[in-house]
Design a protein around this motif. Structure first.
Motif, PDB file in Angstrom:
ATOM      1  N   ASP A  65     -21.208  28.574  13.285  1.00 49.45           N
ATOM      2  CA  ASP A  65     -21.957  27.545  14.020  1.00 49.45           C
ATOM      3  C   ASP A  65     -21.849  26.192  13.339  1.00 49.45           C
ATOM      4  O   ASP A  65     -21.628  25.162  14.001  1.00 49.45           O
ATOM      5  CB  ASP A  65     -23.433  27.951  14.147  1.00 49.45           C
ATOM      6  N   GLU A  66     -22.001  26.176  12.029  1.00 51.04           N
ATOM      7  CA  GLU A  66     -21.908  24.916  11.289  1.00 51.04           C
ATOM      8  C   GLU A  66     -20.493  24.355  11.366  1.00 51.04           C
ATOM      9  O   GLU A  66     -20.302  23.144  11.542  1.00 51.04           O
ATOM     10  CB  GLU A  66     -22.298  25.142   9.822  1.00 51.04           C
ATOM     11  N   ALA A  67     -19.495  25.222  11.241  1.00 51.20           N
ATOM     12  CA  ALA A  67     -18.109  24.767  11.296  1.00 51.20           C
ATOM     13  C   ALA A  67     -17.778  24.159  12.649  1.00 51.20           C
ATOM     14  O   ALA A  67     -17.145  23.095  12.727  1.00 51.20           O
ATOM     15  CB  ALA A  67     -17.166  25.929  10.985  1.00 51.20           C
ATOM     16  N   LEU A  68     -18.206  24.807  13.717  1.00 46.07           N
ATOM     17  CA  LEU A  68     -17.917  24.285  15.058  1.00 46.07           C
ATOM     18  C   LEU A  68     -18.654  22.971  15.314  1.00 46.07           C
ATOM     19  O   LEU A  68     -18.145  22.077  15.999  1.00 46.07           O
ATOM     20  CB  LEU A  68     -18.308  25.315  16.122  1.00 46.07           C
ATOM     21  N   GLU A  69     -19.844  22.845  14.750  1.00 43.99           N
ATOM     22  CA  GLU A  69     -20.605  21.601  14.928  1.00 43.99           C
ATOM     23  C   GLU A  69     -19.959  20.446  14.173  1.00 43.99           C
ATOM     24  O   GLU A  69     -19.988  19.302  14.632  1.00 43.99           O
ATOM     25  CB  GLU A  69     -22.040  21.799  14.448  1.00 43.99           C
ATOM     26  N   ARG A  70     -19.347  20.735  13.028  1.00 40.27           N
ATOM     27  CA  ARG A  70     -18.786  19.673  12.186  1.00 40.27           C
ATOM     28  C   ARG A  70     -17.309  19.415  12.426  1.00 40.27           C
ATOM     29  O   ARG A  70     -16.798  18.375  11.995  1.00 40.27           O
ATOM     30  CB  ARG A  70     -18.998  20.022  10.718  1.00 40.27           C
ATOM     31  N   ALA A  71     -16.603  20.326  13.060  1.00 35.17           N
ATOM     32  CA  ALA A  71     -15.162  20.181  13.244  1.00 35.17           C
ATOM     33  C   ALA A  71     -14.824  18.931  14.051  1.00 35.17           C
ATOM     34  O   ALA A  71     -15.551  18.557  14.977  1.00 35.17           O
ATOM     35  CB  ALA A  71     -14.590  21.416  13.937  1.00 35.17           C
ATOM     36  N   ILE A  72     -13.724  18.282  13.698  1.00 30.75           N
ATOM     37  CA  ILE A  72     -13.263  17.114  14.442  1.00 30.75           C
ATOM     38  C   ILE A  72     -12.781  17.535  15.830  1.00 30.75           C
ATOM     39  O   ILE A  72     -13.028  16.857  16.827  1.00 30.75           O
ATOM     40  CB  ILE A  72     -12.122  16.408  13.679  1.00 30.75           C
TER      41      ILE A  72
ATOM     42  N   LEU B 233       0.835  -1.205   0.000  1.00 32.26           N
ATOM     43  CA  LEU B 233       0.000   0.000   0.000  1.00 32.26           C
ATOM     44  C   LEU B 233       0.871   1.255   0.000  1.00 32.26           C
ATOM     45  O   LEU B 233       0.593   2.217  -0.730  1.00 32.26           O
ATOM     46  CB  LEU B 233      -0.924  -0.007   1.220  1.00 32.26           C
ATOM     47  N   GLY B 234       1.936   1.250   0.800  1.00 31.71           N
ATOM     48  CA  GLY B 234       2.829   2.393   0.821  1.00 31.71           C
ATOM     49  C   GLY B 234       3.468   2.650  -0.530  1.00 31.71           C
ATOM     50  O   GLY B 234       3.697   3.802  -0.913  1.00 31.71           O
ATOM     51  N   ARG B 235       3.735   1.579  -1.258  1.00 27.00           N
ATOM     52  CA  ARG B 235       4.388   1.723  -2.564  1.00 27.00           C
ATOM     53  C   ARG B 235       3.446   2.256  -3.637  1.00 27.00           C
ATOM     54  O   ARG B 235       3.868   3.027  -4.505  1.00 27.00           O
ATOM     55  CB  ARG B 235       4.957   0.364  -2.987  1.00 27.00           C
ATOM     56  N   VAL B 236       2.170   1.858  -3.607  1.00 27.73           N
ATOM     57  CA  VAL B 236       1.268   2.205  -4.711  1.00 27.73           C
ATOM     58  C   VAL B 236       0.361   3.394  -4.415  1.00 27.73           C
ATOM     59  O   VAL B 236      -0.225   3.967  -5.338  1.00 27.73           O
ATOM     60  CB  VAL B 236       0.384   0.996  -5.121  1.00 27.73           C
ATOM     61  N   LEU B 237       0.220   3.800  -3.137  1.00 31.68           N
ATOM     62  CA  LEU B 237      -0.742   4.851  -2.812  1.00 31.68           C
ATOM     63  C   LEU B 237      -0.318   6.186  -3.415  1.00 31.68           C
ATOM     64  O   LEU B 237       0.803   6.658  -3.206  1.00 31.68           O
ATOM     65  CB  LEU B 237      -0.879   4.999  -1.297  1.00 31.68           C
ATOM     66  N   ARG B 238      -1.223   6.797  -4.158  1.00 26.12           N
ATOM     67  CA  ARG B 238      -0.994   8.140  -4.692  1.00 26.12           C
ATOM     68  C   ARG B 238      -1.747   9.184  -3.865  1.00 26.12           C
ATOM     69  O   ARG B 238      -1.296  10.319  -3.762  1.00 26.12           O
ATOM     70  CB  ARG B 238      -1.441   8.224  -6.152  1.00 26.12           C
ATOM     71  N   GLY B 239      -2.878   8.805  -3.299  1.00 26.09           N
ATOM     72  CA  GLY B 239      -3.582   9.767  -2.460  1.00 26.09           C
ATOM     73  C   GLY B 239      -4.926   9.255  -1.991  1.00 26.09           C
ATOM     74  O   GLY B 239      -5.503   8.330  -2.563  1.00 26.09           O
ATOM     75  N   VAL B 240      -5.400   9.876  -0.912  1.00 23.03           N
ATOM     76  CA  VAL B 240      -6.747   9.628  -0.382  1.00 23.03           C
ATOM     77  C   VAL B 240      -7.436  10.974  -0.268  1.00 23.03           C
ATOM     78  O   VAL B 240      -6.887  11.922   0.317  1.00 23.03           O
ATOM     79  CB  VAL B 240      -6.713   8.963   1.009  1.00 23.03           C
ATOM     80  N   VAL B 241      -8.611  11.090  -0.850  1.00 17.90           N
ATOM     81  CA  VAL B 241      -9.444  12.270  -0.620  1.00 17.90           C
ATOM     82  C   VAL B 241     -10.694  11.793   0.102  1.00 17.90           C
ATOM     83  O   VAL B 241     -11.389  10.897  -0.360  1.00 17.90           O
ATOM     84  CB  VAL B 241      -9.804  13.012  -1.929  1.00 17.90           C
ATOM     85  N   CYS B 242     -10.913  12.369   1.275  1.00 15.97           N
ATOM     86  CA  CYS B 242     -12.042  11.966   2.112  1.00 15.97           C
ATOM     87  C   CYS B 242     -12.936  13.180   2.317  1.00 15.97           C
ATOM     88  O   CYS B 242     -12.479  14.199   2.837  1.00 15.97           O
ATOM     89  CB  CYS B 242     -11.541  11.425   3.452  1.00 15.97           C
ATOM     90  N   GLN B 243     -14.176  13.080   1.893  1.00 17.72           N
ATOM     91  CA  GLN B 243     -15.022  14.266   1.903  1.00 17.72           C
ATOM     92  C   GLN B 243     -16.301  14.061   2.704  1.00 17.72           C
ATOM     93  O   GLN B 243     -16.794  12.942   2.870  1.00 17.72           O
ATOM     94  CB  GLN B 243     -15.365  14.688   0.475  1.00 17.72           C
ATOM     95  N   ARG B 244     -16.790  15.177   3.233  1.00 18.36           N
ATOM     96  CA  ARG B 244     -18.096  15.235   3.881  1.00 18.36           C
ATOM     97  C   ARG B 244     -18.802  16.475   3.380  1.00 18.36           C
ATOM     98  O   ARG B 244     -18.163  17.461   3.000  1.00 18.36           O
ATOM     99  CB  ARG B 244     -17.955  15.294   5.402  1.00 18.36           C
ATOM    100  N   LEU B 245     -20.128  16.444   3.400  1.00 18.15           N
ATOM    101  CA  LEU B 245     -20.917  17.592   2.960  1.00 18.15           C
ATOM    102  C   LEU B 245     -21.420  18.356   4.172  1.00 18.15           C
ATOM    103  O   LEU B 245     -21.943  17.754   5.120  1.00 18.15           O
ATOM    104  CB  LEU B 245     -22.098  17.137   2.095  1.00 18.15           C
ATOM    105  N   VAL B 246     -21.261  19.676   4.151  1.00 18.83           N
ATOM    106  CA  VAL B 246     -21.760  20.534   5.224  1.00 18.83           C
ATOM    107  C   VAL B 246     -22.643  21.615   4.608  1.00 18.83           C
ATOM    108  O   VAL B 246     -22.542  21.923   3.413  1.00 18.83           O
ATOM    109  CB  VAL B 246     -20.613  21.173   6.033  1.00 18.83           C
ATOM    110  N   ASP B 247     -23.510  22.193   5.429  1.00 15.86           N
ATOM    111  CA  ASP B 247     -24.444  23.221   4.946  1.00 15.86           C
ATOM    112  C   ASP B 247     -23.714  24.498   4.585  1.00 15.86           C
ATOM    113  O   ASP B 247     -22.825  24.964   5.317  1.00 15.86           O
ATOM    114  CB  ASP B 247     -25.494  23.524   6.013  1.00 15.86           C
ATOM    115  N   ARG B 248     -24.103  25.091   3.470  1.00 11.11           N
ATOM    116  CA  ARG B 248     -23.553  26.384   3.068  1.00 11.11           C
ATOM    117  C   ARG B 248     -24.150  27.498   3.920  1.00 11.11           C
ATOM    118  O   ARG B 248     -25.316  27.429   4.341  1.00 11.11           O
ATOM    119  CB  ARG B 248     -23.859  26.662   1.597  1.00 11.11           C
ATOM    120  N   ALA B 249     -23.369  28.534   4.143  1.00  8.39           N
ATOM    121  CA  ALA B 249     -23.824  29.655   4.958  1.00  8.39           C
ATOM    122  C   ALA B 249     -24.967  30.415   4.291  1.00  8.39           C
ATOM    123  O   ALA B 249     -25.809  31.005   4.980  1.00  8.39           O
ATOM    124  CB  ALA B 249     -22.661  30.602   5.237  1.00  8.39           C
ATOM    125  N   ASP B 250     -25.019  30.407   2.939  1.00 11.39           N
ATOM    126  CA  ASP B 250     -26.067  31.152   2.236  1.00 11.39           C
ATOM    127  C   ASP B 250     -27.346  30.349   2.052  1.00 11.39           C
ATOM    128  O   ASP B 250     -28.300  30.823   1.435  1.00 11.39           O
ATOM    129  CB  ASP B 250     -25.557  31.646   0.873  1.00 11.39           C
TER     130      ASP B 250
END
Length: 360
Positions: A335-342, A257-274
Motif C-alpha cells: 500500500d505504501e509503495a503504490l501510494e509513493r510510486a511515481i 555540467l556534463g563534464r563535471v557531474l559525478r552523480g545525483v542521489v535524490c532521496q525521499r523517506l517512506v514509512d517502513r512496513a514494520d
C-alpha cells in the motif's frame, strides 16, 4: 513563562524531529513525518516573542527585523543542536525548530545503496544530494563528508546556512563556514575556495545562479563538490541547475555540467512496513559517458530516465526501481509503495509479474 529549553526538552522526550510554535494554537510535533498536535498550552504573542529574543544573537535579530525571517543553529549543553527558523505570519512571531541528530552517521548505517559510498570516494567533480524538504538530505551529505574525513588526508571546507552537524578533524582537516557569520553568501565563499587550499567542498544549498555557477567552476578546477538541493528527482536536478542560467548561456552550462557531474542521489523517506520509522528511497544518476553526453546534448528528461532505468551495472536506479527493491525486501508495504510510486500502475504490474503481490 515558557522557556526555549523546556520546548527543546519536550521535543527530545517525544522523539520528534520538528516542533512548530505559533500564536493561537498548541505547539505541533512532527514524528516519523507526521504532524501531531501536542497537549502543550497555546502561547501568547508576547511569549513567543520572548522565546525568539532568547535565542537570536544580535546579527540574526537584525536580519529578522529587516526581512521577517531568519535561520540559525542553536545549541544547548546536554540537549544538543537544533536548527531554528524564526518567521512572521499574520504579524506575529512563529518558530520552526528541528532537532539535529548529534554527529554524522556512517553511510552503512543509513540503509542507502552502495553508490552513495562510491560517489563519496570520488576525487573531483560534482555530486548533488537532492530531495524534497525533510527527506534526510543533510544526514546523507554529512555521512558522505564523514566518510571522506575518516579515510583521506584532505582539506574539507563546508559552506552552510546554518551549520548543523559538527565535524571533528580525523584523517582530514574540516573547516566549517556559516553564511552570515563566517562569509557573506554562498557564491562569495565558493569564489574564494581556491585560496583556502580546499580539496573537498560541501555546500548546504545553492540558492541562486551565482552559487550554481561558482560550484561548477570549483568542480571544474579539480575539487570535489558535494551540494544539497531541494529538487524532486535526478532529472529535475539537472534541469533546475541549467535553468539558473540565461538562455544564451545554457549551452555552455550544459557542457560544463556534463563534464563535471559525478552523480545525483535524490532521496525521499517512506514509512517502513514494520512501523519502526521511515526508510530512504534513493534514486541515483551516475555521470557515465552516456549520461554526460545526454546532458551536453540537451538533458532530455526522458532519455536520462531511461539511462537510469538501464544503468544498474553502474549503480543507477530510478525512484520506482529503488522503491520496488525495498518492497521486495519487505521494508515497505504494498500500500505504501503504490501510494509513493511515481508510476503506480507500472509498479503494480511489476509486482504481479514478479509474483510478489501477496507480500504486504
Amino acid at each position: 513563562m515558557a522557556r526555549v529549553v523546556d520546548l527543546l526538552q519536550y521535543l527530545l522526550e517525544e522523539r520528534g524531529s520538528d516542533l512548530l510554535v505559533k500564536v493561537g494554537s498548541a505547539p505541533c510535533l512532527r514524528r516519523n513525518g507526521r504532524l501531531e498536535r501536542t497537549t502543550l498550552d497555546a502561547l501568547r504573542p508576547e511569549q513567543i516573542e520572548a522565546l525568539a529574543a532568547e535565542i537570536l544573537p544580535e546579527s540574526k535579530a537584525a536580519e529578522f527585523q529587516e526581512t521577517g525571517e531568519t535561520d540559525l543553529a542553536y545549541s544547548v549543553p546536554g540537549l544538543g543542536r537544533f536548527r531554528v527558523n524564526v518567521y512572521r505570519q499574520r504579524g506575529s512571531v512563529s518558530l520552526a525548530i528541528r532537532r539535529v541528530v548529534p554527529g554524522a552517521p556512517a553511510i552503512a548505517d543509513l540503509g542507502v545503496p552502495p553508490i552513495v559510498a562510491d560517489l563519496a570516494a570520488q576525487r573531483d567533480g560534482l555530486i548533488v544530494v537532492a530531495g524534497p524538504a525533510a527527506a534526510g538530505k543533510t544526514t546523507t551529505a554529512s555521512a558522505m563528508i564523514d566518510h571522506i574525513n575518516a579515510a583521506n588526508a584532505r582539506h574539507i571546507v563546508t559552506v552552510e546556512d546554518p551549520i548543523e552537524v559538527l565535524h571533528s578533524d580525523r584523517e582530514a582537516i574540516v573547516s566549517q563556514r556559516e553564511v552570515g557569520s563566517d562569509t557573506t553568501n554562498v557564491a562569495d565563499a565558493l569564489r574564494r575556495i581556491s585560496r583556502q587550499d580546499a580539496d573537498v567542498v560541501f555546500v548546504s544549498d545553492l540558492p541562486d545562479a551565482d552559487s550554481v555557477r561558482e560550484a561548477l567552476a570549483v568542480a571544474a578546477a579539480g575539487r570535489l563538490v558535494i551540494a544539497v538541493l531541494n529538487t524532486l528527482s535526478a532529472t529535475d536536478t539537472i534541469s533546475w541547475m541549467i535553468d539558473r542560467f540565461p538562455p544564451h548561456q545554457q549551452g555552455s552550462a550544459r557542457s560544463l555540467l556534463g563534464r563535471v557531474l559525478r552523480g545525483v542521489v535524490c532521496q525521499r523517506l517512506v514509512d517502513r512496513a514494520d512501523g519502526r520509522g521511515r526508510v530512504a528511497v534513493v534514486e541515483s544518476l551516475v555521470g557515465t559517458h552516456k549520461v554526460r553526453d545526454a546532458i551536453i546534448d540537451g538533458g532530455d528528461p526522458m532519455l536520462l530516465e531511461r539511462l537510469m532505468s538501464e544503468g544498474e551495472y553502474h549503480g543507477m536506479a530510478t525512484f520506482d526501481q529503488a522503491l520496488f527493491q525495498l518492497f521486495s525486501d519487505e521494508y515497505v508495504s504494498l500500500d505504501e509503495a503504490l501510494e509513493r510510486a511515481i508510476h503506480p500502475e507500472d509498479f503494480r504490474i511489476a509486482v504481479q509479474q514478479a509474483g510478489l503481490a501477496t507480500l504486504r
